[in-house]
Design a protein around this motif. Sequence first.
Motif, short mmCIF file in Angstrom:
data_model
loop_
_atom_site.label_atom_id
_atom_site.label_comp_id
_atom_site.label_asym_id
_atom_site.label_seq_id
_atom_site.Cartn_x
_atom_site.Cartn_y
_atom_site.Cartn_z
N VAL A 1 0.94 -1.15 -0.05
CA VAL A 1 0.01 -0.02 0.04
C VAL A 1 0.72 1.14 0.00
N LEU B 1 -7.72 9.04 6.44
CA LEU B 1 -6.18 8.69 6.67
C LEU B 1 -6.00 8.94 8.28
N CYS C 1 -6.57 1.22 1.67
CA CYS C 1 -6.22 1.64 3.00
C CYS C 1 -7.53 1.13 4.00
N MET D 1 -0.06 3.07 7.51
CA MET D 1 -1.16 4.15 7.40
C MET D 1 -0.38 5.66 7.69
#
Length: 291
Positions: free
Chosen positions: A21, A126, A81, A91
């Motif tokens: 990611v 986020l 995410c 993250m």
Amino acid sequence: MSSVLPGTQTRTLECVAEKFVVDFAKNSGVARERWHSQQSKAYYQRLTGEFIGRSQSQKWATDEALLETPEFTLTMLGQLCQRVAKKHRAMAKVYEIVRSMAAASARVNNEAHEVRQLSAQVQQQLALRVDNLEAQLNGTDLMHLGIVHCEQVFARWQTGHYLSFSPAGRCYVALQELYWGTFGDALRFGSTLQASELIEQARALAISQLAQDVNASARTRHYYYEWLMFPSTPDMMESKEALAWLGDDCDSDNHPVIFATTQTHMGVSLGMPRICSAMRLGSAMVDEMFN
């Protein structure tokens, strides 16, 4: 949907989902970074098909212009995410990348209003996710969690989970699992003393398991190629590509042992000892990873 991919040993590594990611964020749109090897790129592209979905990625691949758009990048990052990355480190890294992308676009003032709105929405999501994860970490016994995670990772190594890699590669994979997981969180959020104790635990276990893998004492020296040799298995080429991708951020000057271990197609770095023991190899790799 589980973040762990089915299939070979390389796909069941927990660090793969977390790093993927982050790499997707780094290698998308204006933030695109250069891969250091074709092996790294090939493995990343294979993961893209797995994590995003083969039918969807094939459809996008027919329209390269779409892959470059911030709408695509931001939408996919939001989805990845939510369903792929689980840990704080990934993250936080993605959040910083998205913020940097938004700041760069704002300076040139060339984004549509809809894109700015989408960017702000993803940043907000986020930020909330990072804050929630930090709150969870601050409310736990990080030292205990770090110890448990370390023991679990090295137990998996001992029971054969990383056997498709070279002996040194197994050590690096184990350290990557620690870096992206709870152990890494404990290093960052715990005290300096706790971090030092956890690193020494990882060092001792790495040295011990490396020695076991070559049936020697921790101080017995071997030529470097014995540490870097992959076993002959049907998954050997994928394991080499996976290791190259996991170590793609390292360089021969600052991480000579890790570079030699992961970038086997590049030749051995000058800083890699030609004859070394499990003690020297494992200790150097732990230092390059965590210090």
